[in-house]
Design an enzyme around this catalytic site. Structure first.
Site, short mmCIF file in Angstrom:
data_model
loop_
_atom_site.label_atom_id
_atom_site.label_comp_id
_atom_site.label_asym_id
_atom_site.label_seq_id
_atom_site.Cartn_x
_atom_site.Cartn_y
_atom_site.Cartn_z
N SER B 126 63.41 65.92 -7.36
CA SER B 126 62.89 64.56 -6.42
C SER B 126 64.64 63.10 -7.00
O SER B 126 65.23 63.34 -6.23
CB SER B 126 62.00 64.50 -7.17
OG SER B 126 60.92 63.46 -6.53
N LYS B 178 43.82 43.93 -1.57
CA LYS B 178 44.98 43.56 -3.25
C LYS B 178 44.31 44.92 -3.80
O LYS B 178 44.87 44.88 -4.39
CB LYS B 178 43.53 42.20 -3.25
CG LYS B 178 43.91 41.36 -5.01
CD LYS B 178 46.21 41.27 -4.29
CE LYS B 178 46.81 40.90 -5.89
NZ LYS B 178 48.24 41.10 -5.74
#
Lengths: 177, 312
Positions: B126, B178
């Site tokens: 990765s 949020k």
């Protein structure tokens, strides 16, 4: 004190007996050399402090050794100064080492002029130190400049030989026993 | 006599200021002065992130992106360096940190003659592979684990557990999104859409980086970039690495690619000097006391607070 410092740097030497000047020059020299060394190694503030302490110990040892050797050799040449006067003379005679700060700074300028100036100031440091040491020794021991210079040279040679011996002796013991 | 005083003071001050300048400018000249080494070794060990290194008392775990970038810059500015050898042993890290290191390596590759070689250790998956893809040549051990090309966002829903232990969570927020990735409720479809968009965008950047670094087509890469892992041998067959071998084989390849005759001289650019390590210790505030350290939120497992990772 500044007057005495100026006289030590440039004038005749009535200020040789000022021990405060000796301490001041020693402190300034240690600070400048520690800052130079920290700059070369890329060290932080801790590095400056460590270099200062390291140079303080090394400087004290070197100062005592060089003063003792100079005093001894000067006495051999008929010198009349005291040991304390030799100690002060050595420290005060090393003041041109302070110029190593500007010398290194100049050599870092990315121009030919900077390189030249750095080289020139480096030369001044080297020659200046020998001259001031010779002058200081000649004055405190009332020696002719030639004898004083010979004392300085012999001291440097004996220091190098002592240093060599310090390396060779342990090697001899290590391999010989 | 007044002039004498001024002259004495001026001389001492000048020398002192010059020495101070030598110290302050030390790091710059150090990085520019040509060293004796011609290969810069940069270790990328552990999780790649942009977290603070934590000063002199830091554990030093993980690969700090800023430190890596600084090492790459130092190597690039060192006139004696002909090649950078990356030793990668990393399961990945955050997308931004891996990308930042990749970009710095690509800048070095494009703007200088320095060759970049990556040597893969146990794992270079990765984010680890993201960084490796910026190299001119990748060397992997036959059993090195690499690949895992993809992006992942993971969240947990612990609301039923919280109910069982009688803990209620109240959230006051300035906008409806949020508290995205909140572990105290199910992810809303709108949030899922946003997160998928972020993952897709980041994934595309990852693919583009490999395409640019490895000079391989997107069509060839896409089937390999579904998150699967490869051994070094498999990766070689798929053209994700260039050759098989250990660190010393990589060093030999480095010498060949950089036209270094004789034995290459390697210097570890990620290694701090003794004084360099001590420098920050006294120049910044002291680290917190052990009790504060244990309770400090910043020392908790770090991945819960990183929304976008390209590891695993």
């Amino acid at each position: 004190m500044l007057d005495a410092l100026f006289t030590t740097f440039f004038g005749p030497q009535p200020s040789r007996s000022h021990s405060s000047i000796t301490v001041l020059i020693g402190f300034v020299l240690l600070s400048i050399l520690a800052l130079n060394a920290a700059g070369k190694t890329g060290a932080g503030i801790a590095g400056v402090i460590i270099f200062f302490l390291l140079f303080l110990v090394a400087g004290l040892l070197g100062w005592l050794w060089v003063s003792a050797a100079l005093h001894f050799i000067a006495q051999l040449f008929g010198g009349q100064g005291s040991a304390q006067a030799s100690l002060q003379a050595v420290m005060q005679g090393l003041w041109p080492l302070m110029i190593s700060g500007p010398a290194i700074a100049a050599s870092r300028w990315p121009s030919l002029l900077g390189q030249f100036l750095g080289l020139l100031l480096g030369f001044v440091v080297l020659i200046g130190t020998v001259i001031t040491l010779t002058r200081a020794l000649g004055q405190v021991h009332q020696l002719h400049w030639q004898k004083a210079l010979l004392s300085v040279v012999l001291t440097l040679v004996s220091s190098l030989l002592a240093w060599l011996g310090l390396i060779l002796w342990p090697l001899m013991v290590l391999f010989g026993l | 006599m007044r002039l004498n005083r001024i002259l004495a003071l001026a001389l001492v001050t000048l020398c002192f200021i010059a020495a101070l300048g030598n110290w302050l400018g030390g790091s710059v000249s150090k990085s520019k002065s040509p060293g004796s080494a011609n290969v810069a070794l940069i270790n990328v060990y552990g999780v790649i992130s942009d977290e603070s290194s934590g000063g002199a008392f830091s554990s030093g775990d993980g690969a700090n992106a800023n430190k890596l970038i600084q090492s790459i810059k130092n190597a690039r500015e060192d006139e004696g360096i002909k090649a950078i050898l990356l030793r990668i042993n990393s399961p990945g890290g955050t997308a931004a940190a891996s990308q930042a290191v990749y970009e710095e390596l690509m800048r070095t590759r494009n703007d200088s003659d320095i060759k970049i070689i990556a040597s893969l250790g146990d794992v270079a998956a990765s984010g680890g592979y993201y960084i490796a893809s910026a190299a001119d040549h990748i060397v992997a051990n036959p059993s090195s684990i690499t690949g895992s090309i993809g992006v992942i966002v993971r969240t947990q829903n612990v609301s039923s557990l919280m109910d069982k232990i009688g803990v209620q969570t109240n959230t006051i927020q300035s906008g409806p999104l949020k508290d995205i990735l909140s572990p105290f409720r199910e992810t809303k479809p709108e949030e899922r859409k946003i997160l998928q968009g972020v993952v897709d965008e980041s994934y595309q950047q990852f693919l583009d980086a490999i395409v640019a670094g490895r000079e391989m087509s997107l069509d060839k890469l896409k089937p390999l970039a579904d998150g699967r892992i490869f051994t070094g041998t498999q990766a070689k067959e798929k053209n994700l690495v260039d050759s098989l071998g250990n660190y010393y084989d990589a060093l030999k390849t480095t010498a060949e690619l950089a036209n270094i005759s004789g034995e290459p001289s390697v210097r570890d650019f990620g290694k701090s000097s003794f004084f360099g390590d001590l420098g920050p210790f006294l120049s910044q505030s002291y680290p917190p006391l052990p009790t504060e350290w244990i309770s400090s939120e910043s020392q908790w497992p770090r991945w819960y607070k990183i929304p976008l990772t390209i590891m695993e």
